[in-house]
Write a protein that holds these residues in place. Sequence first.
Motif, PDB file in Angstrom:
ATOM      1  N   ALA A  47       0.839  -1.191   0.000  1.00  7.13           N
ATOM      2  CA  ALA A  47       0.000   0.000   0.000  1.00  7.13           C
ATOM      3  C   ALA A  47       0.877   1.245   0.000  1.00  7.13           C
ATOM      4  N   THR A  60       0.330   3.786   5.722  1.00  3.68           N
ATOM      5  CA  THR A  60       0.511   2.500   6.415  1.00  3.68           C
ATOM      6  C   THR A  60       0.458   2.650   7.933  1.00  3.68           C
ATOM      7  N   ASP A 103      -0.278  -2.228   6.071  1.00  8.93           N
ATOM      8  CA  ASP A 103       0.062  -2.594   4.702  1.00  8.93           C
ATOM      9  C   ASP A 103      -0.916  -3.645   4.197  1.00  8.93           C
ATOM     10  N   LEU A 104      -0.751  -4.059   2.939  1.00  7.04           N
ATOM     11  CA  LEU A 104      -1.645  -5.069   2.376  1.00  7.04           C
ATOM     12  C   LEU A 104      -1.357  -6.458   2.930  1.00  7.04           C
ATOM     13  N   ASP A 105      -0.128  -6.667   3.401  1.00  6.65           N
ATOM     14  CA  ASP A 105       0.254  -7.947   4.020  1.00  6.65           C
ATOM     15  C   ASP A 105      -0.032  -9.133   3.090  1.00  6.65           C
ATOM     16  N   ASP A 112     -11.498   1.196   3.712  1.00  6.45           N
ATOM     17  CA  ASP A 112     -11.417   1.155   5.170  1.00  6.45           C
ATOM     18  C   ASP A 112     -11.932   2.484   5.732  1.00  6.45           C
ATOM     19  N   ARG A 147     -10.438  -3.581   0.024  1.00  6.35           N
ATOM     20  CA  ARG A 147     -10.745  -3.440   1.450  1.00  6.35           C
ATOM     21  C   ARG A 147      -9.892  -2.350   2.088  1.00  6.35           C
ATOM     22  N   TRP A 148      -8.645  -2.263   1.670  1.00  5.88           N
ATOM     23  CA  TRP A 148      -7.754  -1.224   2.193  1.00  5.88           C
ATOM     24  C   TRP A 148      -8.246   0.153   1.775  1.00  5.88           C
ATOM     25  N   HIS A 157      -9.575   5.304   6.271  1.00  4.33           N
ATOM     26  CA  HIS A 157      -8.841   5.925   5.166  1.00  4.33           C
ATOM     27  C   HIS A 157      -9.292   7.375   5.004  1.00  4.33           C
ATOM     28  N   ARG A 211      -7.884  -7.438  -1.421  1.00  9.32           N
ATOM     29  CA  ARG A 211      -7.179  -6.800  -0.303  1.00  9.32           C
ATOM     30  C   ARG A 211      -7.046  -5.296  -0.533  1.00  9.32           C
ATOM     31  N   PHE A 212      -6.748  -4.920  -1.773  1.00 10.71           N
ATOM     32  CA  PHE A 212      -6.606  -3.493  -2.061  1.00 10.71           C
ATOM     33  C   PHE A 212      -7.948  -2.778  -1.925  1.00 10.71           C
ATOM     34  N   LEU A 218      -3.487   2.629   8.311  1.00 12.62           N
ATOM     35  CA  LEU A 218      -4.248   1.506   7.784  1.00 12.62           C
ATOM     36  C   LEU A 218      -3.476   0.200   7.734  1.00 12.62           C
TER      37      LEU A 218
END
Length: 326
Positions: A29, A34, A39-41, A61, A57-58, A64, A54-55, A37
């Motif tokens: 991300a 970071t 990272d994307l992990d 969020d 959802r990030w 954000h 994942r992106f 929120l």
Amino acid sequence: MGRRLQPAPTQRLRRGDVKSPDGVVTPGALSAFTDILGDLDLSADASEGERRIRFARWLTDPRHPLPARVIVNRVWHYHFGQGLVTTPSDFGAGGTPPTHPELLDWLAARFMAEGWSLKALHRQIVNSSTFRQSSEFHAKAAAIDADNQWLWRFQPRRLEAETLRDAMLAVSGRLNTHMGGPSFRLYKYTVDNVATYFPMDQFDASTYRRTVYAESARSIRTELLSVFDCPDSSLPEPRRVVTTSPLQALSLLNHSFTIDMAEAFAKRVTAEASDGPRRIERAFVLAFGRIPTAEESASAAGFVETHGLPALARALFNANEFLYVH
């Protein structure tokens, strides 16, 4: 069915040198967020589906700080002609600060609480007292805030090029309101070794649909639309520039589309009203949504007697009351 391929790990190259690999690039991300929120992990060999989910959802969020505010500002911009942040594509240091930061935050929070519903956001804005204000001018307010940054009135706005074309079709009774289906062209397309595009100078019922269904070509601009500041489709245009030029008035008097619509407008008025005064009244109601004053009726009657109903239609198309939302 074949096995779905996984994306191959991408090598990081030191200073872009293909001979100097420096580890594997993993999905990540923006580092600026970071701390808030995380990272994307994701591992370097994560599938495309995993990466997208994942992106997404990030990005959505609730913590954000940007997406909801950017969307809310864009919608506000479409309704008012100017966003709470006047640089809709730049919320950074290079852009302008919001004129109403608390309102922007409140709308963004409500937007997320409503499940990111654009319909609910539109309803919230258009039902507000700010949107429903009169466009009446006040000298004292203008002396303090000439640009209407603090929203002391509804700023009169000229119709966008596409909306103006649709309005002319609508009042003339020629607008095809069919939704969906293939697009239509406002230009002629030929292929002679290379693709060539020519602007149309004659129009028929196949082009009388809403302009949103018009097909755009990057190498040509439609005359009537471009004169009224329709952006070049080959370039991003987050905010339209609104100009006033003699070509606009000339187009609304002499363009072949205008002449066609004026004739159709006159035929509609003639069919819907039995005599001269009623026809003038009907023309004003269709164009402006109101009955003309006694002075306007008398002036229009003399004009029609000399120049005819189609000429009156062209005059109404040129009126600020037709061109602007007040």
